[in-house]
Design a protein around this motif. Structure first.
Motif, short mmCIF file in Angstrom:
data_model
loop_
_atom_site.label_atom_id
_atom_site.label_comp_id
_atom_site.label_asym_id
_atom_site.label_seq_id
_atom_site.Cartn_x
_atom_site.Cartn_y
_atom_site.Cartn_z
N UNK A 13 4.68 10.25 -3.00
CA UNK A 13 4.67 11.95 -2.14
C UNK A 13 3.90 13.21 -2.43
N UNK A 14 4.32 14.44 -1.79
CA UNK A 14 3.56 15.45 -2.87
C UNK A 14 4.19 15.99 -3.99
N UNK A 15 5.62 15.56 -3.60
CA UNK A 15 6.79 16.23 -4.89
C UNK A 15 6.75 16.01 -5.93
N UNK A 16 6.16 16.31 -6.95
CA UNK A 16 6.03 15.95 -7.88
C UNK A 16 7.60 15.45 -8.70
N UNK A 17 8.40 15.57 -8.10
CA UNK A 17 9.70 14.96 -8.44
C UNK A 17 10.07 13.40 -8.46
N UNK A 18 8.93 13.32 -7.93
CA UNK A 18 9.07 11.89 -6.67
C UNK A 18 7.92 11.16 -7.49
N UNK A 19 7.14 10.85 -8.03
CA UNK A 19 6.16 10.64 -9.02
C UNK A 19 5.72 9.18 -9.37
N UNK A 20 7.50 8.60 -9.34
CA UNK A 20 7.90 7.07 -9.78
C UNK A 20 7.52 6.25 -8.65
N UNK A 21 7.48 7.51 -7.18
CA UNK A 21 7.48 5.89 -6.27
C UNK A 21 6.30 6.02 -5.22
N UNK A 22 6.00 5.21 -4.47
CA UNK A 22 5.19 5.24 -3.65
C UNK A 22 5.68 4.72 -2.33
N UNK A 23 4.96 4.51 -0.64
CA UNK A 23 5.50 4.06 0.32
C UNK A 23 4.18 3.17 0.43
N UNK A 24 4.91 1.90 1.28
CA UNK A 24 4.47 0.68 1.77
C UNK A 24 5.08 0.10 2.77
N UNK A 25 4.01 0.65 4.33
CA UNK A 25 4.68 -0.15 5.19
C UNK A 25 6.23 0.61 5.07
N UNK A 26 6.64 1.76 4.57
CA UNK A 26 7.95 2.33 5.02
C UNK A 26 9.02 1.91 4.32
N UNK A 27 8.71 1.38 2.82
CA UNK A 27 9.37 0.87 2.08
C UNK A 27 9.12 1.20 0.32
N UNK A 28 9.84 1.70 -0.10
CA UNK A 28 9.17 2.76 -1.15
C UNK A 28 8.93 1.66 -2.52
N UNK A 29 8.40 2.28 -3.32
CA UNK A 29 7.92 0.98 -4.39
C UNK A 29 8.24 1.93 -5.52
#
Length: 236
Positions: free
Chosen positions: A91-107
């Motif tokens: 995510x470009x939003x720095x509030x969400x820097x704990x997340x990644x996206x893999x095939x639509x699922x959140x990591x």
């Protein structure tokens, strides 16, 4: 998830071929766990309850279109180098820097999300009625937030006690359950230092006229009868 399983299977096949050609120990790869690794941190597909992160956790300003592609490591956990070899999105939003996206699922960064059974105090409790389209949105403007420290943790104490209790109540009337199906009032927990809200379950009316609590991670289809004080704090 089908695509994810296919990727893992392909990855394993490639490793076996490489190991066969290079003469390395194939069993070492087959016996190791696989992981996602990015910016010196491991990321996981499941929350502390073993569920998909996007199914129970709600993050603020979660715009799935405002993302960038990044290269991370995906492979055996015991690989010391962990060189980036796999593309996902962040995510470009720095509030969400704990997340990644893999095939639509959140990591999510491992250890970031908490198990409420292991927590003594929480920051706030969010209460919202499920919508007619079955959506539950803890970031909606109609959500009630209980944030008084004493009230929050008195209620949280009973919620935790309910999760460890064997005193469960089952409605015997299908008509009653149907009547209150859209009357489910969901309870979200906001932990300190965690931006997400965890949807722990909901309260609903029982035949006896009392409010019962259903928790997603405990007894299926059964309710715990809450005290009047807790109900009043949640619904007032």
């Amino acid at each position: 998830m089908k695509q994810f399983r296919e990727n893992v299977g392909s990855f394993l096949i490639i490793f076996i071929i490489v190991c066969f050609i290079t003469g390395c120990n194939t069993n070492e790869y087959l016996d190791s766990s696989f992981c996602y690794f990015y910016n010196d941190a491991e990321y996981v597909l499941e929350d502390p309850f073993g569920g998909h992160i996007n199914s129970q956790w709600q993050f603020p300003e979660l715009n799935m279109n405002d993302t960038s592609r990044v290269k991370i490591y995906f492979g055996p956990e015991n690989d010391i180098e962990k060189k980036p070899n796999h593309y996902v999105k962040k995510f470009n939003n720095k509030k969400l820097n704990m997340l990644l996206i893999e095939w639509g699922d959140l990591l999510c960064k491992k250890g970031y999300l908490l198990n409420y059974h292991d927590v003594e105090n929480i920051e706030s409790i969010y209460v919202v009625q499920r919508k007619k389209n079955y959506d539950v949105d803890f970031w909606d403007s109609n959500v009630k937030c209980v944030d008084n420290y004493q009230d929050v943790n008195d209620v949280f104490k009973e919620l935790k006690e309910a999760s460890e209790s064997g005193e469960w109540y089952r409605n015997s009337s299908p008509e009653l359950e149907s009547r209150y199906e859209l009357g489910e009032i969901h309870i979200g927990l906001k932990f300190y230092d965690v931006v997400a809200i965890y949807d722990m379950g909901y309260i609903n009316m029982t035949e006896s006229g009392r409010w019962g609590l259903y928790l997603y991670d405990t007894q299926p289809y059964e309710l715990y009868l809450l005290s009047d004080a807790t109900v009043q704090c949640l619904l007032q």
